[in-house]
Motif scaffolding. Structure first.
Motif, PDB file in Angstrom:
ATOM      1  N   GLU A   1       0.783  -1.280   0.038  1.00  0.00           N
ATOM      2  CA  GLU A   1      -0.036  -0.178   0.174  1.00  0.00           C
ATOM      3  C   GLU A   1       0.832   1.397  -0.103  1.00  0.00           C
ATOM      4  OE1 GLU A   1      -3.454   0.406  -0.574  1.00  0.00           O
ATOM      5  OE2 GLU A   1      -2.968  -1.751  -0.834  1.00  0.00           O
ATOM      6  N   ALA A   2       1.940   1.353   0.964  1.00  0.00           N
ATOM      7  CA  ALA A   2       2.886   2.598   0.922  1.00  0.00           C
ATOM      8  C   ALA A   2       3.395   2.744  -0.378  1.00  0.00           C
ATOM      9  CB  ALA A   2       3.836   2.450   1.901  1.00  0.00           C
ATOM     10  N   ALA A   3       3.991   1.486  -1.011  1.00  0.00           N
ATOM     11  CA  ALA A   3       4.546   1.621  -2.218  1.00  0.00           C
ATOM     12  C   ALA A   3       3.677   1.961  -3.360  1.00  0.00           C
ATOM     13  CB  ALA A   3       5.412   0.315  -2.715  1.00  0.00           C
ATOM     14  N   ARG A   4       2.329   1.649  -3.308  1.00  0.00           N
ATOM     15  CA  ARG A   4       1.375   1.943  -4.487  1.00  0.00           C
ATOM     16  C   ARG A   4       1.065   3.528  -4.360  1.00  0.00           C
ATOM     17  NH1 ARG A   4      -1.845  -3.129  -3.179  1.00  0.00           N
ATOM     18  NH2 ARG A   4      -0.946  -4.676  -4.809  1.00  0.00           N
ATOM     19  N   ALA A   5       1.011   3.852  -3.001  1.00  0.00           N
ATOM     20  CA  ALA A   5       0.896   5.244  -2.685  1.00  0.00           C
ATOM     21  C   ALA A   5       2.033   6.208  -3.339  1.00  0.00           C
ATOM     22  CB  ALA A   5       0.599   5.650  -1.273  1.00  0.00           C
ATOM     23  N   PHE A   6       3.253   5.712  -3.215  1.00  0.00           N
ATOM     24  CA  PHE A   6       4.335   6.482  -3.601  1.00  0.00           C
ATOM     25  C   PHE A   6       4.024   6.581  -5.159  1.00  0.00           C
ATOM     26  CE2 PHE A   6       8.573   6.384  -5.511  1.00  0.00           C
ATOM     27  CZ  PHE A   6       9.151   7.634  -4.867  1.00  0.00           C
TER      28      PHE A   6
ATOM     29  N   ARG B   1       1.642   6.377  -7.062  1.00  0.00           N
ATOM     30  CA  ARG B   1       0.299   7.025  -7.342  1.00  0.00           C
ATOM     31  C   ARG B   1       0.466   8.403  -7.142  1.00  0.00           C
ATOM     32  NH1 ARG B   1      -3.516   4.889  -3.945  1.00  0.00           N
ATOM     33  NH2 ARG B   1      -2.636   6.361  -2.437  1.00  0.00           N
ATOM     34  N   ASP B   2       0.924   8.556  -5.781  1.00  0.00           N
ATOM     35  CA  ASP B   2       0.747  10.303  -5.279  1.00  0.00           C
ATOM     36  C   ASP B   2       1.918  10.960  -5.358  1.00  0.00           C
ATOM     37  OD1 ASP B   2      -1.782   9.298  -4.393  1.00  0.00           O
ATOM     38  OD2 ASP B   2      -1.216   8.902  -2.325  1.00  0.00           O
ATOM     39  N   VAL B   3       3.065  10.445  -5.300  1.00  0.00           N
ATOM     40  CA  VAL B   3       4.285  11.332  -5.261  1.00  0.00           C
ATOM     41  C   VAL B   3       4.972  11.221  -6.798  1.00  0.00           C
ATOM     42  CG1 VAL B   3       6.646  11.315  -4.558  1.00  0.00           C
ATOM     43  CG2 VAL B   3       4.860  10.578  -2.894  1.00  0.00           C
ATOM     44  N   LEU B   4       4.862  10.056  -7.485  1.00  0.00           N
ATOM     45  CA  LEU B   4       5.560  10.064  -8.671  1.00  0.00           C
ATOM     46  C   LEU B   4       4.262  10.458  -9.865  1.00  0.00           C
ATOM     47  CD1 LEU B   4       7.860   7.299  -8.992  1.00  0.00           C
ATOM     48  CD2 LEU B   4       8.463   9.465  -8.343  1.00  0.00           C
ATOM     49  N   GLY B   5       3.237  10.344  -9.535  1.00  0.00           N
ATOM     50  CA  GLY B   5       1.950  10.696 -10.523  1.00  0.00           C
ATOM     51  C   GLY B   5       1.719   9.711 -11.667  1.00  0.00           C
ATOM     52  N   LEU B   6       2.175   8.628 -11.316  1.00  0.00           N
ATOM     53  CA  LEU B   6       1.896   7.539 -12.492  1.00  0.00           C
ATOM     54  C   LEU B   6       0.289   7.282 -12.741  1.00  0.00           C
ATOM     55  CD1 LEU B   6       4.895   5.142 -12.136  1.00  0.00           C
ATOM     56  CD2 LEU B   6       4.612   7.133 -13.395  1.00  0.00           C
ATOM     57  N   ALA B   7       0.022   7.234 -14.020  1.00  0.00           N
ATOM     58  CA  ALA B   7      -1.340   6.743 -14.268  1.00  0.00           C
ATOM     59  C   ALA B   7      -1.532   5.335 -14.092  1.00  0.00           C
ATOM     60  CB  ALA B   7      -1.854   6.971 -15.727  1.00  0.00           C
ATOM     61  N   TYR B   8      -2.968   4.885 -13.741  1.00  0.00           N
ATOM     62  CA  TYR B   8      -2.915   3.578 -13.148  1.00  0.00           C
ATOM     63  C   TYR B   8      -4.473   3.067 -13.601  1.00  0.00           C
ATOM     64  CZ  TYR B   8      -5.329   5.601  -9.305  1.00  0.00           C
ATOM     65  OH  TYR B   8      -6.093   6.433  -8.088  1.00  0.00           O
ATOM     66  N   VAL B   9      -4.520   1.839 -13.222  1.00  0.00           N
ATOM     67  CA  VAL B   9      -5.986   1.186 -13.385  1.00  0.00           C
ATOM     68  C   VAL B   9      -5.996   0.558 -12.189  1.00  0.00           C
ATOM     69  CG1 VAL B   9      -6.277   1.017 -15.986  1.00  0.00           C
ATOM     70  CG2 VAL B   9      -5.144  -0.891 -14.676  1.00  0.00           C
ATOM     71  N   ASP B  10      -7.135   0.294 -11.515  1.00  0.00           N
ATOM     72  CA  ASP B  10      -7.221  -0.649 -10.402  1.00  0.00           C
ATOM     73  C   ASP B  10      -7.986  -1.827 -11.031  1.00  0.00           C
ATOM     74  OD1 ASP B  10      -8.389  -2.076  -8.200  1.00  0.00           O
ATOM     75  OD2 ASP B  10      -8.901   0.015  -7.199  1.00  0.00           O
ATOM     76  N   ALA B  11      -7.035  -2.920 -10.932  1.00  0.00           N
ATOM     77  CA  ALA B  11      -7.433  -4.149 -11.594  1.00  0.00           C
ATOM     78  C   ALA B  11      -8.295  -5.153 -10.625  1.00  0.00           C
ATOM     79  CB  ALA B  11      -5.882  -5.053 -11.770  1.00  0.00           C
ATOM     80  N   ASN B  12      -8.452  -4.771  -9.351  1.00  0.00           N
ATOM     81  CA  ASN B  12      -9.190  -5.515  -8.550  1.00  0.00           C
ATOM     82  C   ASN B  12      -9.203  -5.076  -7.092  1.00  0.00           C
ATOM     83  OD1 ASN B  12     -11.275  -7.200  -7.659  1.00  0.00           O
ATOM     84  ND2 ASN B  12      -9.754  -8.918  -7.690  1.00  0.00           N
ATOM     85  N   ASP B  13     -10.219  -4.461  -6.480  1.00  0.00           N
ATOM     86  CA  ASP B  13     -10.025  -4.013  -5.185  1.00  0.00           C
ATOM     87  C   ASP B  13      -8.673  -3.410  -4.667  1.00  0.00           C
ATOM     88  OD1 ASP B  13     -12.609  -4.956  -4.605  1.00  0.00           O
ATOM     89  OD2 ASP B  13     -11.946  -6.886  -4.545  1.00  0.00           O
ATOM     90  N   GLY B  14      -8.319  -2.437  -5.337  1.00  0.00           N
ATOM     91  CA  GLY B  14      -7.238  -1.703  -4.878  1.00  0.00           C
ATOM     92  C   GLY B  14      -5.876  -2.186  -5.447  1.00  0.00           C
ATOM     93  N   TRP B  15      -5.963  -3.369  -6.440  1.00  0.00           N
ATOM     94  CA  TRP B  15      -4.678  -3.781  -6.889  1.00  0.00           C
ATOM     95  C   TRP B  15      -4.249  -3.056  -8.023  1.00  0.00           C
ATOM     96  CZ3 TRP B  15      -2.317  -8.281  -4.981  1.00  0.00           C
ATOM     97  CH2 TRP B  15      -1.183  -8.649  -5.578  1.00  0.00           C
ATOM     98  N   LEU B  16      -3.638  -1.889  -7.791  1.00  0.00           N
ATOM     99  CA  LEU B  16      -3.211  -0.908  -8.733  1.00  0.00           C
ATOM    100  C   LEU B  16      -2.233  -1.455  -9.785  1.00  0.00           C
ATOM    101  CD1 LEU B  16      -3.114   2.249  -6.547  1.00  0.00           C
ATOM    102  CD2 LEU B  16      -4.934   0.901  -7.707  1.00  0.00           C
ATOM    103  N   ILE B  17      -2.354  -1.338 -11.012  1.00  0.00           N
ATOM    104  CA  ILE B  17      -1.129  -1.503 -11.948  1.00  0.00           C
ATOM    105  C   ILE B  17      -0.863  -0.063 -12.725  1.00  0.00           C
ATOM    106  CG2 ILE B  17      -0.607  -2.579 -14.196  1.00  0.00           C
ATOM    107  CD1 ILE B  17      -2.648  -4.634 -13.288  1.00  0.00           C
TER     108      ILE B  17
ATOM    109  N   GLY C   1       8.229   1.189   1.693  1.00  0.00           N
ATOM    110  CA  GLY C   1       7.813  -0.390   1.793  1.00  0.00           C
ATOM    111  C   GLY C   1       8.157  -1.165   0.762  1.00  0.00           C
ATOM    112  N   ALA C   2       9.199  -0.796   0.090  1.00  0.00           N
ATOM    113  CA  ALA C   2       9.877  -1.428  -1.214  1.00  0.00           C
ATOM    114  C   ALA C   2      11.080  -1.392  -1.264  1.00  0.00           C
ATOM    115  CB  ALA C   2       8.671  -1.247  -2.374  1.00  0.00           C
ATOM    116  N   GLY C   3      11.925  -0.821  -0.439  1.00  0.00           N
ATOM    117  CA  GLY C   3      13.376  -0.664  -0.648  1.00  0.00           C
ATOM    118  C   GLY C   3      13.803   0.550  -1.628  1.00  0.00           C
ATOM    119  N   GLN C   4      14.780   0.557  -2.550  1.00  0.00           N
ATOM    120  CA  GLN C   4      15.104   1.383  -3.451  1.00  0.00           C
ATOM    121  C   GLN C   4      15.279   1.189  -4.723  1.00  0.00           C
ATOM    122  OE1 GLN C   4      18.952   2.507  -1.779  1.00  0.00           O
ATOM    123  NE2 GLN C   4      19.952   0.769  -2.577  1.00  0.00           N
ATOM    124  N   ILE C   5      15.181   2.101  -5.633  1.00  0.00           N
ATOM    125  CA  ILE C   5      15.490   1.927  -6.894  1.00  0.00           C
ATOM    126  C   ILE C   5      16.240   3.027  -7.509  1.00  0.00           C
ATOM    127  CG2 ILE C   5      12.924   0.997  -7.423  1.00  0.00           C
ATOM    128  CD1 ILE C   5      12.009   3.716  -8.342  1.00  0.00           C
TER     129      ILE C   5
END
Length: 119
Positions: free
Chosen positions: A15-20, A22-38, A101-105
């Motif tokens: 959830e924290a990684a997805r929020a990053f 979505r909200d910080v990098l602003g990448l467009a997404y689809v909700d594949a199922n119940d909050g499973w963002l792609i 929530g997901a290390g570093q890139i």
């Protein structure tokens, strides 16, 4: 025919990684199922590097930008934590950033020919 690539980033706190992304990098997404963002990835390219057998098949994620200094400043203003200083790696300017929530890139400004915009 291959139509795309699907990158997976494993996270202890998805959830924290997805929020990053979505909200910080602003990448467009689809909700594949119940909050499973792609997320829609930026244009991408694939490099194959030689490796010792234990690392064979390992993958890493590096985001690319045109102006590393400006991008770092923008991301810092959004609260992004960088885990390394900017270095000149020869092939580009490079830094690492923390994905909650997901290390570093990696984040880099390439100084090599790029393939992501080839027809």
């Amino acid at each position: 025919m291959i139509t795309g690539a699907h990158t997976i980033l494993y996270a202890e706190d998805a959830e924290a990684a997805r929020a990053f992304f979505r909200d910080v990098l602003g990448l467009a997404y689809v909700d594949a199922n119940d909050g499973w963002l792609i997320f829609k990835s930026p244009p991408a390219e694939l490099a194959v590097h030689p490796s010792d057998v234990p690392d064979s098949g390992k993958a890493e994620l590096y985001l690319m930008c045109d102006d590393l200094e400006a991008t770092v400043d923008e991301l810092r203003s959004k609260g992004v934590e960088f885990t390394s200083e900017v270095i000149n790696a020869g092939w580009g300017l490079l830094t690492m950033l923390k994905v909650p929530g997901a290390g570093q890139i990696g984040l880099y400004q390439p100084r090599h020919a790029t393939a992501y915009d080839l027809p």
